[in-house]
Enzyme design. Structure first.
Site, mmCIF file in Angstrom:
data_model
loop_
_atom_site.group_PDB
_atom_site.id
_atom_site.type_symbol
_atom_site.label_atom_id
_atom_site.label_comp_id
_atom_site.label_asym_id
_atom_site.label_seq_id
_atom_site.Cartn_x
_atom_site.Cartn_y
_atom_site.Cartn_z
ATOM 1 C CG ASP A 188 -1.967 1.136 1.130
ATOM 2 O OD1 ASP A 188 -1.789 2.040 0.308
ATOM 3 O OD2 ASP A 188 -2.944 1.094 1.900
ATOM 4 C CG HIS A 193 -0.772 5.496 4.618
ATOM 5 N ND1 HIS A 193 -1.699 5.720 5.599
ATOM 6 C CD2 HIS A 193 -1.442 4.918 3.579
ATOM 7 C CE1 HIS A 193 -2.889 5.280 5.197
ATOM 8 N NE2 HIS A 193 -2.755 4.802 3.978
ATOM 9 C CB ILE A 208 -3.005 8.762 9.087
ATOM 10 C CG1 ILE A 208 -3.515 8.352 7.692
ATOM 11 C CG2 ILE A 208 -3.427 10.183 9.431
ATOM 12 C CD1 ILE A 208 -5.029 8.339 7.559
ATOM 13 N N GLY A 211 -4.999 2.050 7.972
ATOM 14 C CA GLY A 211 -6.031 1.381 8.749
ATOM 15 C C GLY A 211 -5.813 -0.114 8.807
#
Length: 294
Positions: A188, A193, A208, A211
């Site tokens: 990912d 991120h 961040i 998830g």
């Protein structure tokens, strides 16, 4: 509208082939915080090739390509800005234990498009099977901000409150400042991120944590504390991403064991429910509606 619901729902399923080996599994495990302490017998199950156990959430990155939340954006009927996309939830059903190396055929399809008013919600289903039959089924909920409001079906409510009463177990799991940089090597590469400028454009003060990284960390904690460290006892795992984690923060995980009829003790649990919060931000919600079925 960049999302054509009719086209997305009527499109033929997309199939592909994925492969993975032990290094991919080890990298994923390290990306969700395995290996601390480095010589701990339980951690060596995730990091040492001659005794490798595969955490079921590895299915979300198996093959090393874009995960469902990104690959779903290239399906027919979907053309959106990645900065408007948020992963809203993830469910996973494993049909048998995942091998440490393998080849599988995946089938992706959008099964629902909901109008949430300020956003559109796509539900992407992925089925994976190898020569011996089905391996896993995953569903990703993908929110696209600013793409709702066309008068479509709002879909079912998926909000879930934690069980009443004190949790059976409370544990904390720290994240590292560089954790997102390591986790993204499993496939990912969304700049949300890693790139501060992109994160600000998406509305966050800084990059961040994925998830799905939090998702995997939480499942690992459940396996360790509720399922006798046995990854093969996980049949399904689901969670809603109700908040973000910034790398370097600490997860606080509250767990409730829901017993089978007439049972007592860890082995009789019919479900484990979890609420995950960020310690440093006054227990701000991170994961809700978290359920593991052993």
């Amino acid at each position: 509208m960049p999302i054509d619901a009719a086209q997305a729902l009527s499109a033929a399923p997309r199939t592909g082939e994925i492969t993975w080996d032990r290094k991919d599994v080890q990298l994923y495990h390290l990306g969700i915080g395995a290996g601390v302490p480095a010589t701990g017998p339980g951690e060596l199950r995730y990091t040492l090739e001659d005794r490798l156990h595969v955490l079921p959430s590895f299915a979300t990155v198996a093959g090393g390509g874009p995960p469902g939340v990104i690959s779903g954006l290239s399906l027919p009927g979907v053309d959106v800005d990645l900065a408007r996309v948020l992963h809203g939830g993830q469910s996973l059903t494993v049909h048998r234990p995942l091998p440490a190396r393998g080849t599988a055929t995946t089938t992706d399809r959008i099964t629902a498009v909901y109008d949430k008013g300020t956003a559109a919600l796509l539900v992407l289903r992925t089925d994976a099977a190898d020569a011996d039959g089905p391996l896993w089924t995953a569903e990703a909920e993908i929110f696209v901000r600013g793409e709702g409001g066309w008068g479509g079906d709002r879909g079912p409510s998926t909000r879930s409150e934690p069980p009443a009463g004190a949790p059976d177990t409370v544990t904390e799991r720290p994240t590292r400042e560089d954790q997102a940089l390591l986790y993204r090597l499993s496939g990912d590469a969304n700049p949300l991120h890693a790139d501060p400028a992109f994160a600000r454009r998406a509305g966050f003060e800084r990059p961040i944590l994925h998830g799905l990284c939090t998702y995997g960390m939480t499942l690992k904690a459940v396996v360790e504390t509720q399922l006798d460290e046995d990854v093969t006892r996980v049949r399904s795992w689901a969670a809603r991403f109700d908040g973000v984690v910034y790398p370097g923060e600490t997860l606080r995980l509250r767990m409730w064991r829901q017993r089978g009829e007439g049972g007592s003790g860890r082995g009789s649990a019919s479900a484990v429910r979890v609420a995950a919060t960020a310690v440093e931000r006054a227990d701000a919600p991170v994961l809700t509606g978290v359920v593991a079925l052993p």
